[in-house]
Design a protein around this motif. Structure first.
Motif, PDB file in Angstrom:
ATOM      1  N   HIS A 135     -28.126  27.664 -91.938  1.00 55.47           N
ATOM      2  CA  HIS A 135     -27.029  27.459 -90.991  1.00 55.47           C
ATOM      3  C   HIS A 135     -26.210  28.723 -90.745  1.00 55.47           C
ATOM      4  N   VAL A 136     -26.770  29.879 -91.051  1.00 63.53           N
ATOM      5  CA  VAL A 136     -26.113  31.139 -90.709  1.00 63.53           C
ATOM      6  C   VAL A 136     -27.062  31.939 -89.831  1.00 63.53           C
ATOM      7  N   SER A 137     -26.531  32.895 -89.127  1.00 64.59           N
ATOM      8  CA  SER A 137     -27.360  33.717 -88.236  1.00 64.59           C
ATOM      9  C   SER A 137     -28.216  34.677 -89.049  1.00 64.59           C
ATOM     10  N   SER A 138     -29.210  35.256 -88.409  1.00 65.45           N
ATOM     11  CA  SER A 138     -30.076  36.226 -89.072  1.00 65.45           C
ATOM     12  C   SER A 138     -29.274  37.415 -89.584  1.00 65.45           C
ATOM     13  N   ALA A 139     -28.286  37.827 -88.797  1.00 68.13           N
ATOM     14  CA  ALA A 139     -27.454  38.953 -89.217  1.00 68.13           C
ATOM     15  C   ALA A 139     -26.636  38.594 -90.455  1.00 68.13           C
ATOM     16  N   GLN A 140     -26.086  37.400 -90.471  1.00 73.92           N
ATOM     17  CA  GLN A 140     -25.310  36.961 -91.635  1.00 73.92           C
ATOM     18  C   GLN A 140     -26.205  36.810 -92.861  1.00 73.92           C
ATOM     19  N   ARG A 141     -27.420  36.308 -92.643  1.00 74.72           N
ATOM     20  CA  ARG A 141     -28.363  36.156 -93.745  1.00 74.72           C
ATOM     21  C   ARG A 141     -28.763  37.525 -94.301  1.00 74.72           C
ATOM     22  N   SER A 142     -28.954  38.474 -93.416  1.00 72.69           N
ATOM     23  CA  SER A 142     -29.294  39.823 -93.843  1.00 72.69           C
ATOM     24  C   SER A 142     -28.157  40.437 -94.658  1.00 72.69           C
ATOM     25  N   GLU A 143     -26.947  40.197 -94.238  1.00 75.03           N
ATOM     26  CA  GLU A 143     -25.789  40.712 -94.983  1.00 75.03           C
ATOM     27  C   GLU A 143     -25.679  40.050 -96.345  1.00 75.03           C
ATOM     28  N   LEU A 144     -25.979  38.740 -96.392  1.00 73.71           N
ATOM     29  CA  LEU A 144     -25.932  38.003 -97.649  1.00 73.71           C
ATOM     30  C   LEU A 144     -26.966  38.531 -98.634  1.00 73.71           C
ATOM     31  N   MET A 145     -28.108  38.972 -98.112  1.00 82.38           N
ATOM     32  CA  MET A 145     -29.214  39.439 -98.940  1.00 82.38           C
ATOM     33  C   MET A 145     -29.220  40.955 -99.136  1.00 82.38           C
ATOM     34  N   GLN A 146     -28.175  41.611 -98.723  1.00 82.69           N
ATOM     35  CA  GLN A 146     -28.144  43.063 -98.748  1.00 82.69           C
ATOM     36  C   GLN A 146     -28.409  43.633-100.144  1.00 82.69           C
TER      37      GLN A 146
END
Length: 401
Positions: free
Chosen positions: A67-78
């Protein structure tokens, strides 16, 4: 293979519900870094055999990632994306053997000095997920009961010293029918608040008569399973070149059917019991270790609203080769040593219960079986108090149930 190359058919060996969960979230899985995704798949592949609380937690985590955008997911997984993974690990079949991948990743992180980086990334991820997907309090305040000292005729040292500051210590309770009263109280809660795996009875010896509504595990009932496991361990240890890591891997691959379990409709509990015996230290040979680990894992995984744990005498210490021998004779029991173990175990049960949602309303009763001393902890019980007045088990329960 890298996560972006994942295809639905690669999950064909997963159990039915686990496969459906993975395929449903395939788009999300493809965007996760290789240093993270096997840890998640290690939980997914066991989905069919998890307790309701675990299934809900995993579904919430997957929904939170979706339920988050790809950009938010990428930031979460940084933090995980910064981890350098070897070519050997990239070529490993981490889809079908995520647990083995995680073990090898741990060694890789250690040797490449990336363990602190991974730990920071994991902590940050867990904090973000907790904030985004808050857990719910239990439908009824949790009740933990720990019974210690079975078989001990007398003991002059003070008990429950670590629990007393958190509640009230009673030194003059009537011990008659104490265990029956406690089991009845647990069964009554199960009737009123019926839910799968919400009410447990764990016994370090032979279980007493109890309601079938309770999820029950006993050390004595698993004696054939423990014997089968010891035979397998003994055979593996005898093999040339067998070390502790290889033995651990072999034990992790054991299934209920390999140890004489596997009754239809009992998959979840059978898997749980096998993990108790193959992952816990000393659970195969010491009843107190088994009982403590079973209580810890039940609280951590099933998050029960009611848990009665009864410790029983364990065998005396011997050389490890004798303890692990499948041909060992009748064990000599150490009742006083077991009481000391169980006294600390009661405190650990309280600590583990306090880690769960709703800790502020949780209650605990710890009793020296067959004797007159007990501790009661609860939100309405005065902390650090002592009572010498005559009372009974029903009265104690009335203050916290």
């Amino acid at each position: 293979m890298l996560p972006r190359e994942l295809k639905p058919e690669q999950f064909s060996s997963y159990p039915r519900e686990a496969k459906a969960l993975a395929v449903e979230n395939l788009a999300v899985l493809r965007e996760l870094p290789l240093s993270f995704i096997p840890s998640l798949l290690h939980e997914v592949i066991e989905f069919d055999y998890k307790f309701p609380a675990e299934r809900n937690a995993l579904e919430r985590e997957m929904a939170g990632l979706a339920h988050v955008s790809s950009a938010q997911r990428s930031e979460l997984m940084q933090g995980f994306s910064a981890i350098r993974v070897s070519a050997k690990l990239e070529q490993f079949d981490w889809v079908n053997f995520p647990g083995q991948f995680v073990e090898q990743l741990s060694a890789h992180l250690w040797t490449t000095h990336q363990l602190d980086t991974f730990r920071l990334a994991a902590t940050a991820y867990a904090d973000r997920m907790r904030a985004a997907v808050p857990v719910k309090a239990p439908p009824v305040p949790r009740l933990g009961i720990t019974v210690i000292g079975a078989g001990v005729e007398s003991y002059g040292e003070p008990l429950f010293r670590k629990l007393r500051p958190h509640g009230a210590y009673f030194s003059n309770i009537a011990p008659e029918n104490g265990l029956d009263i406690l089991l009845t109280a647990v069964a009554d809660r199960a009737k009123v608040h019926d839910s799968p795996y919400a009410h447990w009875y764990i016994d370090g010896g032979e279980s007493a008569a109890h309601s079938p509504s309770l999820t029950t595990i006993s050390y004595a009932a698993l004696e054939p399973v423990r014997a089968a496991l010891l035979r397998k361990m003994h055979a593996e240890i005898a093999k040339p070149g067998m070390g502790p890591e290889a033995l651990r891997t072999t034990m992790a691959q054991l299934r209920p059917v390999d140890l004489g379990l596997g009754a239809p409709g009992n998959d979840v509990l059978d898997r749980f019991q096998v993990k108790l015996l193959t992952e816990g230290s000393g659970t195969q040979i010491f009843s107190t270790s088994f009982t403590q680990w079973a209580a810890r894992e039940a609280l951590r995984r099933a998050e029960p609203t009611t848990l009665l744990v009864r410790f029983a005498p364990r065998q005396r210490q011997k050389p490890m080769n004798e303890l692990l021998s499948p041909d060992a004779g009748r064990a000599e029991l150490d009742v006083v040593g077991s009481l000391i173990d169980a006294d600390m175990g009661a405190y650990y049960n309280w600590l583990n219960q306090q880690r769960l949602p709703g800790a502020e309303t949780a209650a605990l009763l710890a009793w020296f079986e067959g004797h007159t001393s007990a501790v009661v902890i609860g939100p309405t019980v005065p902390r650090g108090t002592v009572s010498n007045k005559s009372t009974d088990m029903k009265q104690l329960l009335s203050w916290i149930v």
